[in-house]
Scaffold this motif. Structure first.
Motif, PDB file in Angstrom:
ATOM      1  N   ASP A 213     -38.631  16.366 -10.106  1.00 14.35           N
ATOM      2  CA  ASP A 213     -37.434  15.986  -9.981  1.00 14.35           C
ATOM      3  C   ASP A 213     -36.372  16.558 -10.579  1.00 14.35           C
ATOM      4  N   VAL A 214     -36.285  16.112 -12.108  1.00 14.87           N
ATOM      5  CA  VAL A 214     -35.548  17.175 -13.057  1.00 14.87           C
ATOM      6  C   VAL A 214     -36.662  17.631 -14.126  1.00 14.87           C
ATOM      7  N   LEU A 215     -36.602  18.989 -14.213  1.00 20.22           N
ATOM      8  CA  LEU A 215     -37.875  19.488 -15.615  1.00 20.22           C
ATOM      9  C   LEU A 215     -36.739  19.992 -16.378  1.00 20.22           C
ATOM     10  N   VAL A 216     -37.053  19.878 -17.858  1.00 18.62           N
ATOM     11  CA  VAL A 216     -36.373  20.323 -18.886  1.00 18.62           C
ATOM     12  C   VAL A 216     -37.300  20.859 -19.917  1.00 18.62           C
ATOM     13  N   MET A 217     -37.058  22.134 -20.264  1.00 13.30           N
ATOM     14  CA  MET A 217     -37.892  22.859 -21.067  1.00 13.30           C
ATOM     15  C   MET A 217     -37.218  24.015 -21.966  1.00 13.30           C
ATOM     16  N   PRO A 218     -37.909  24.609 -22.736  1.00  6.74           N
ATOM     17  CA  PRO A 218     -37.384  25.588 -23.719  1.00  6.74           C
ATOM     18  C   PRO A 218     -36.962  26.971 -22.977  1.00  6.74           C
ATOM     19  N   ASN A 219     -36.459  27.829 -23.716  1.00 13.10           N
ATOM     20  CA  ASN A 219     -35.966  29.041 -22.876  1.00 13.10           C
ATOM     21  C   ASN A 219     -36.955  30.038 -22.104  1.00 13.10           C
ATOM     22  N   LEU A 220     -37.919  30.576 -22.641  1.00 15.71           N
ATOM     23  CA  LEU A 220     -38.756  31.206 -21.950  1.00 15.71           C
ATOM     24  C   LEU A 220     -39.275  30.719 -20.822  1.00 15.71           C
ATOM     25  N   TYR A 221     -40.014  29.532 -21.054  1.00 18.32           N
ATOM     26  CA  TYR A 221     -40.472  28.810 -19.819  1.00 18.32           C
ATOM     27  C   TYR A 221     -39.607  28.674 -18.688  1.00 18.32           C
ATOM     28  N   GLY A 222     -38.292  28.188 -18.975  1.00 14.04           N
ATOM     29  CA  GLY A 222     -37.261  28.044 -17.990  1.00 14.04           C
ATOM     30  C   GLY A 222     -37.043  29.314 -17.290  1.00 14.04           C
ATOM     31  N   ASN A 223     -37.099  30.416 -18.037  1.00 18.25           N
ATOM     32  CA  ASN A 223     -36.689  31.793 -17.346  1.00 18.25           C
ATOM     33  C   ASN A 223     -37.923  32.057 -16.086  1.00 18.25           C
ATOM     34  N   ILE A 224     -39.104  31.836 -16.341  1.00 17.95           N
ATOM     35  CA  ILE A 224     -40.091  31.786 -15.676  1.00 17.95           C
ATOM     36  C   ILE A 224     -40.253  30.916 -14.506  1.00 17.95           C
ATOM     37  N   VAL A 225     -39.884  29.764 -14.858  1.00 21.22           N
ATOM     38  CA  VAL A 225     -39.931  28.463 -13.703  1.00 21.22           C
ATOM     39  C   VAL A 225     -38.966  28.861 -12.741  1.00 21.22           C
ATOM     40  N   ASP A 226     -37.765  29.308 -13.254  1.00 23.73           N
ATOM     41  CA  ASP A 226     -36.325  29.425 -12.338  1.00 23.73           C
ATOM     42  C   ASP A 226     -36.961  30.447 -11.422  1.00 23.73           C
ATOM     43  N   ASN A 227     -37.349  31.468 -11.764  1.00 19.66           N
ATOM     44  CA  ASN A 227     -37.805  32.532 -10.641  1.00 19.66           C
ATOM     45  C   ASN A 227     -39.062  32.057  -9.756  1.00 19.66           C
ATOM     46  N   LEU A 228     -39.856  31.292 -10.379  1.00 20.29           N
ATOM     47  CA  LEU A 228     -41.170  30.836  -9.329  1.00 20.29           C
ATOM     48  C   LEU A 228     -40.550  29.769  -8.615  1.00 20.29           C
ATOM     49  N   ALA A 229     -39.659  28.838  -9.035  1.00 21.31           N
ATOM     50  CA  ALA A 229     -39.158  27.894  -7.870  1.00 21.31           C
ATOM     51  C   ALA A 229     -38.231  28.485  -6.944  1.00 21.31           C
ATOM     52  N   ALA A 230     -37.526  29.507  -7.297  1.00 20.37           N
ATOM     53  CA  ALA A 230     -36.590  30.175  -6.256  1.00 20.37           C
ATOM     54  C   ALA A 230     -37.662  30.841  -5.179  1.00 20.37           C
ATOM     55  N   GLY A 231     -38.548  31.457  -5.672  1.00 20.38           N
ATOM     56  CA  GLY A 231     -39.487  31.635  -4.563  1.00 20.38           C
ATOM     57  C   GLY A 231     -39.833  30.866  -3.540  1.00 20.38           C
ATOM     58  N   LEU A 232     -40.008  29.543  -3.942  1.00 20.53           N
ATOM     59  CA  LEU A 232     -40.627  28.501  -3.030  1.00 20.53           C
ATOM     60  C   LEU A 232     -39.368  28.259  -2.022  1.00 20.53           C
TER      61      LEU A 232
END
Length: 360
Positions: A213-232
């Protein structure tokens, strides 16, 4: 407005064309800040910050960060975020009706702390051939981003917040982040709280993203997960993003890519930037509404209905609805979505769909 690098200027041109066609009552103060085009300097950065202090809101493209080390570790992109204290990055990953992907009907939010962590620009060569790179995690900033995530979930009617971490390995750094999230979660008993290790989170996002639903995370993980999720949901061209401080709001691409190989070819997808611009208008409605006097317009909304906050929400809905109609129609698709349409074709189609009763 900061057009940025790569296709940024082309995307901003698309925004200006659509705003003009929709008669949006917004004037842009445009600044050019680019390290790769040698148009970046402390003086220009200060001018951007001064403009932000006046307007409180910006629409920006990706300011590309060169790989080469030229004596300063912090990029202008990072320096701007620090000067404005843009601590919270929010990326709402939502499926676009009419565009089929492996997972459809997705609706999740990634919230990322973006002023510390691995992006602290604290690196040095302790002895020749040995680089130390410091990851900074503080209690104050971890609590702040956790509170932001739970406040966001509360305001938006979300049911669950998942804290993403690597505390099994980075026991002190990520351990502190995780502990802060747990402490803040106790203050929001109506919202379900969960934790997940970052590597498992990436796998789960690909296998079963509906659990989030909502994910919260530190800087680097967020950068990676943003891109992964955009690909979905279709890639970097379709996901809008935004960054917040206590005072300022910046609207941008959810997955920050300059897409340099597309420059001048008229093939970039303007969807993400147009949706970001739409979100900016919705935010401005609340800013102007809170200001109360609409910058001192005598008689308020009745005296100047064009500047009335509901008008901005109307324009926001007008633009986002038009973009979604084009995607849903399926006739005009840019290359990244499997079509052959140009950026200009897409923008023209959006403008054609701006009338609320179009096709009725």
């Amino acid at each position: 407005m900061l057009p940025g690098d790569g296709v940024g200027p082309e995307l901003m041109h698309a925004v200006k064309e659509v705003f003009k066609a929709a008669s949006v009552p917004v004037v842009f103060d445009e600044h050019h800040l680019s390290e790769v085009q040698n148009t970046a300097s402390e003086e220009k950065l200060d001018r951007v910050v001064d403009s932000m202090k006046e307007s409180k809101v910006a629409l920006i493209g990706k300011i590309h960060t060169p790989m080469e080390y030229k004596g300063d570790l912090a990029s202008y992109d990072m320096r701007l975020r620090r000067k404005l204290d843009l601590f919270a990055n929010v990326v709402h990953v939502k499926s676009l009706p009419g565009y089929q992907t492996r997972h459809n009907n997705l609706d999740l939010v990634i919230i990322r702390e973006q002023t510390e962590g691995e992006y602290s620009s604290l690196e040095h060569e302790s002895v020749k051939g040995v680089i130390e790179c410091l990851k900074i995690i503080t209690r104050a900033k971890s609590q702040r981003i956790a509170k932001f995530a739970f406040d966001y979930a509360t305001k938006k009617g979300r049911a669950k917040v998942t804290a993403v971490h690597k505390a099994n390995i980075m026991k002190l750094g990520d351990g502190l982040f995780l502990q802060c999230c747990k402490e803040v979660a106790e203050l929001y008993p109506k919202i379900k709280f969960d934790t997940m290790i970052i590597d498992n989170c990436c796998m789960q996002l690909v296998q079963n993203p509906y659990q989030f639903d909502v994910l919260v995370m530190p800087n680097l993980y967020g950068n990676i997960v943003d891109n992964l999720a955009a690909g979905l949901v279709g890639g970097a061209g379709v996901v809008p993003g935004e960054s917040y401080s206590a005072e300022y709001a910046v609207f941008e691409l959810g997955a920050r890519h300059p897409f340099a190989q597309a420059v001048g070819r008229n093939i970039a997808n303007p969807t993400a930037m147009l949706l970001s611009a739409s979100n900016m208008l919705r935010h401005l409605k609340y800013v102007l509404g809170w200001a109360g006097g609409l910058q001192g317009a005598p008689g308020g909304c009745r005296a100047d209905p064009l500047l009335c906050p509901p008008s901005l929400e109307h324009h926001s809905n007008l633009i986002s609805d038009a973009v979604k109609k084009v995607i849903k129609g399926g006739k005009v698709r840019t290359r990244d979505l499997g079509g052959y349409s140009t950026t200009s074709d897409f923008v023209k189609s959006v403008i054609d769909n701006l009338h609320p009763h179009y096709g009725a």
